[in-house]
Design an enzyme around this catalytic site. Structure first.
Site, short mmCIF file in Angstrom:
data_model
loop_
_atom_site.label_atom_id
_atom_site.label_comp_id
_atom_site.label_asym_id
_atom_site.label_seq_id
_atom_site.Cartn_x
_atom_site.Cartn_y
_atom_site.Cartn_z
N ARG A 172 -2.65 -6.62 -8.55
CA ARG A 172 -0.97 -7.24 -7.94
C ARG A 172 -0.96 -8.12 -8.88
O ARG A 172 -0.31 -9.24 -9.27
CB ARG A 172 -1.65 -7.88 -6.72
CG ARG A 172 -1.18 -6.89 -5.33
CD ARG A 172 -1.30 -7.42 -4.18
NE ARG A 172 -2.83 -7.34 -4.27
CZ ARG A 172 -3.88 -7.58 -3.04
NH1 ARG A 172 -3.65 -8.23 -1.96
NH2 ARG A 172 -5.30 -7.47 -3.40
N LYS B 91 -18.48 -4.82 8.82
CA LYS B 91 -17.06 -5.51 8.58
C LYS B 91 -16.45 -5.21 9.70
O LYS B 91 -15.98 -4.03 10.05
CB LYS B 91 -16.61 -5.41 7.28
CG LYS B 91 -16.47 -6.73 6.59
CD LYS B 91 -16.04 -5.86 5.37
CE LYS B 91 -14.70 -6.79 5.09
NZ LYS B 91 -14.08 -6.27 4.00
N HIS C 236 1.19 -1.34 -0.13
CA HIS C 236 -0.26 0.04 -0.41
C HIS C 236 1.12 1.22 -0.19
O HIS C 236 0.65 1.84 -0.73
CB HIS C 236 -0.88 0.05 0.63
CG HIS C 236 -2.25 -0.86 1.70
ND1 HIS C 236 -1.72 -1.54 2.55
CD2 HIS C 236 -3.22 -1.45 0.19
CE1 HIS C 236 -2.84 -2.84 2.21
NE2 HIS C 236 -3.89 -2.08 0.81
#
Ligand code: PNS
Length: 161
Positions: A91, A41, A17
């Site tokens: 990624r 969450k 990040h």
């Protein structure tokens, strides 16, 4: 003055990040690191802890700010911070499949473009979820996170199991 948003859950921030935030800063005058919190969450770290861990790494960089947003659309975060683009790391193919629909939707909702930066291959397999799973069971993640995050993970899993 150009400004972008680097959004994410950052639970916790990884070296992958941080690489994207620094590279985004080389492209834009200002970077808003937006810690987006999904209230449904439960994260490992609180929003304030996530912000503090990111600020500890990039808080002293000129033009970089770290803010937290709860239960909000990313396009509204872009509007309220007057950011002209979203910058995210990619990624690989799995990220692309996950990110593409959001990029298209965000453009549809607010005309905002998403720029994808290819992740540094060194961090291509690093995700916050994998980091948490490995750290939870005592694995060494120190190559993939800043020392302060490594310490925070150790403290969290030592005290709460
Ligand atoms: O670190 P993550 O989990 O990959 O980040 C995903 C995040 C938080 C950037 C994404 O879920 C998001 O943008 N959430 C905000 C709510 C929103 O705008 N949802 C619609 C996207 S089209």
């Amino acid at each position: 003055m150009t400004r972008c948003v680097c959004p994410g859950s950052f639970d916790p921030v990884t070296l992958g990040h941080l690489d994207i935030v620094r590279r985004a800063r080389s492209l834009y005058d200002e970077v808003v690191v937006a810690v987006l919190v999904n209230p449904n969450k439960s994260g490992l770290f609180t929003p304030a802890e996530r912000v503090a861990l990111i600020e500890g790494e990039v808080g002293d960089l000129d033009g970089v700010s770290v803010l937290t947003f709860e239960a909000q659309l990313l396009v509204d975060v872009c509007r309220s911070t007057a950011a002209g683009a979203i910058v995210k790391g990619l990624r690989g193919e799995t990220d692309y499949s996950y990110e593409l629909p959001m990029a298209v939707m965000n453009r549809h909702l607010a005309g905002i473009e998403t720029l994808f930066l290819p992740s540094d291959p060194e961090f291509a397999q690093v995700s916050s979820s994998l980091i948490k799973e490995v750290a939870r069971y005592g694995g060494d993640v120190s190559r993939f996170v800043p020392p302060a995050v490594d310490e925070a993970l150790t403290a969290r899993f030592t005290t709460s199991g």
